[in-house]
Motif scaffolding. Structure first.
Motif, PDB file in Angstrom:
ATOM      1  N   SER A   1     -12.988 -27.789  -6.558  1.00 56.67           N
ATOM      2  CA  SER A   1     -13.256 -27.106  -5.300  1.00 56.67           C
ATOM      3  C   SER A   1     -12.543 -27.782  -4.130  1.00 56.67           C
ATOM      4  O   SER A   1     -12.371 -29.001  -4.117  1.00 56.67           O
TER       5      SER A   1
ATOM      6  N   MET B   1     -22.341 -36.788  -0.096  1.00 57.43           N
ATOM      7  CA  MET B   1     -23.165 -35.760   0.548  1.00 57.43           C
ATOM      8  C   MET B   1     -24.399 -35.459  -0.292  1.00 57.43           C
ATOM      9  O   MET B   1     -25.514 -35.319   0.227  1.00 57.43           O
TER      10      MET B   1
ATOM     11  N   SER C   1     -19.901 -30.498 -11.389  1.00 55.63           N
ATOM     12  CA  SER C   1     -19.098 -31.526 -10.722  1.00 55.63           C
ATOM     13  C   SER C   1     -19.164 -32.831 -11.504  1.00 55.63           C
ATOM     14  O   SER C   1     -18.144 -33.504 -11.717  1.00 55.63           O
TER      15      SER C   1
ATOM     16  N   ARG D   1     -12.005 -36.608  -2.039  1.00 51.50           N
ATOM     17  CA  ARG D   1     -12.844 -35.458  -1.737  1.00 51.50           C
ATOM     18  C   ARG D   1     -14.048 -35.396  -2.674  1.00 51.50           C
ATOM     19  O   ARG D   1     -15.148 -35.009  -2.260  1.00 51.50           O
ATOM     20  N   HIS D   2     -13.859 -35.813  -3.915  1.00 57.67           N
ATOM     21  CA  HIS D   2     -14.985 -35.856  -4.848  1.00 57.67           C
ATOM     22  C   HIS D   2     -15.978 -36.956  -4.461  1.00 57.67           C
ATOM     23  O   HIS D   2     -17.195 -36.777  -4.596  1.00 57.67           O
TER      24      HIS D   2
ATOM     25  N   TRP E   1     -13.793 -28.258  -1.426  1.00 59.75           N
ATOM     26  CA  TRP E   1     -14.798 -29.051  -0.732  1.00 59.75           C
ATOM     27  C   TRP E   1     -15.188 -30.294  -1.523  1.00 59.75           C
ATOM     28  O   TRP E   1     -16.085 -31.040  -1.129  1.00 59.75           O
ATOM     29  N   GLY E   2     -14.533 -30.517  -2.647  1.00 57.29           N
ATOM     30  CA  GLY E   2     -14.930 -31.587  -3.546  1.00 57.29           C
ATOM     31  C   GLY E   2     -15.873 -31.061  -4.603  1.00 57.29           C
ATOM     32  O   GLY E   2     -16.548 -30.045  -4.418  1.00 57.29           O
ATOM     33  N   GLY E   3     -15.926 -31.736  -5.737  1.00 56.09           N
ATOM     34  CA  GLY E   3     -16.750 -31.257  -6.831  1.00 56.09           C
ATOM     35  C   GLY E   3     -16.044 -30.183  -7.639  1.00 56.09           C
ATOM     36  O   GLY E   3     -14.876 -29.845  -7.392  1.00 56.09           O
TER      37      GLY E   3
ATOM     38  N   PHE F   1     -17.978 -35.526  -1.682  1.00 55.51           N
ATOM     39  CA  PHE F   1     -18.950 -34.548  -2.186  1.00 55.51           C
ATOM     40  C   PHE F   1     -20.168 -35.255  -2.768  1.00 55.51           C
ATOM     41  O   PHE F   1     -21.318 -34.897  -2.474  1.00 55.51           O
TER      42      PHE F   1
END
Length: 347
Positions: free
Chosen positions: A298, A18, A317, A11-12, A300-302, A15
């Protein structure tokens, strides 16, 4: 995210990918620092072992496009890297007095290049080495741009890191810089950004890391400073560990950057980085720190700055990942602490 969920590497990575593709609109106010944001992304992916998610050649071309390298060096002008397109004039124009290369942007640009394994034999760093001396002040500190700005330990660190990366120390008087760093050590052992100011985790990192890069501290040896360093190591360790009532590592497992302040994700790196350089990192409660960092992770990643915040930001992050690397999280590549790049950049 609950700390029991564990470190979510994929997930990181998502992130950071993105952030690499498109920065959210919330970062518009940080446009002037775009190259710094890029450093967080590229170095973050490297810590995660996912540098293959970016095109190294494309990154190198983009970073090098910010380099201010004139045909003729004008005395008093700093020729480094611009922070963004908004601070960069066309190449056929002279460098503006008020809009030129920036010391922090130059460090971040060079750190990115080193991270992706750029061959520095192809890089002409003479303009940086020859002009950086104009940024050093009589007291040994540095300003970030030649037209004037604040001077403090952040830019002393940037100058030392730049010299280390390009392997050329002509741009700074190390003895003057060392004396300025010494003058910033506070009564409690930590370092303030300027002489007489409150001790601060980030400033203390800048001081210790710069001394290490300049050769005044032996790696991992808390008791073996060269005599010329003259800083109070015992008091510094007491500040960083604070085993008594006001503990640097708080009850929630995180680190306080300043006394009586809330624990913060980035200080996990700043303070632990200092202890790592000094060879005293074994004295912290690793599992409590890991638990604190996970509470800032998080979904959501980060990472967020504090556990109660939901949304991650790129700054925290990156330093959350850097701190996890220092505590030995499996699957992560730890940083060379004093320089801010991984041990094996470019791989």
């Amino acid at each position: 995210m609950e700390s029991g969920e564990g470190f979510d590497r994929e997930r990181h990575v998502f992130f950071m990918e993105m952030m690499y593709e498109l920065l959210p609109s919330e970062y518009e106010s940080e446009e002037i620092n775009r190259i710094t944001l890029a450093y967080f992304v590229v170095s973050g992916l490297d810590i995660l072992g996912s540098l293959d998610r970016v095109s190294k050649d494309q990154v190198a071309r983009w970073v090098l496009s910010f380099y201010s390298r004139p045909d003729v060096l004008e005395p008093g002008t700093f020729y480094g890297f611009h922070g963004s397109r908004t601070s960069q004039h066309p190449a056929n124009k002279a460098v503006s007095k008020y809009n030129a290369g920036h010391l922090a942007s130059t460090y971040c640009a060079l750190a990115i290049l080193k991270t992706i394994g750029y061959d520095f034999s192809n890089f002409d760093s003479n303009a940086i080495s020859a002009s950086m001396q104009y940024l050093q002040q009589p007291n040994g500190s540095f300003i970030p741009i030649h037209c004037g700005a604040e001077s403090d330990l952040r830019f002393v660190y940037c100058a030392a890191a730049i010299c280390s990366i390009i392997n050329d120390w002509r741009g700074m008087d190390k003895e003057k810089a060392k004396n300025y760093i010494i003058s910033c050590q506070s009564y409690d052992g930590g370092f303030g950004l300027v002489p007489g100011s409150e001790s601060h985790g980030g400033a203390t990192y800048c001081a210790v890391a710069a001394l290490r890069l300049m050769g005044y501290i032996e790696e991992g040896r808390a008791t073996k400073f060269t005599e010329s360093s003259m800083i109070d190591v015992a008091l510094l360790l007491e500040w960083a560990l604070q085993p008594n009532f006001f503990q640097r590592q708080a009850s929630d497992g995180g680190f306080q950057g300043r006394s009586n302040k809330a624990s913060d994700t980035c200080y996990a790196f700043w303070v632990l980085g200092v202890l790592r350089i000094l060879g005293a990192h074994q004295f912290i409660d690793r599992e409590s720190l890991r638990s604190f960092l996970l509470s800032c992770q998080s979904k959501w990643g980060g990472f967020s700055k504090f556990p109660e915040l939901q949304m991650p930001d790129l700054y925290h992050s990156y330093y959350g990942l850097a701190a996890f690397g220092l505590v030995g999280e499996l699957g992560l590549t730890p940083l060379q602490v004093e320089l801010g790049v991984t041990m094996n950049p470019g791989t």
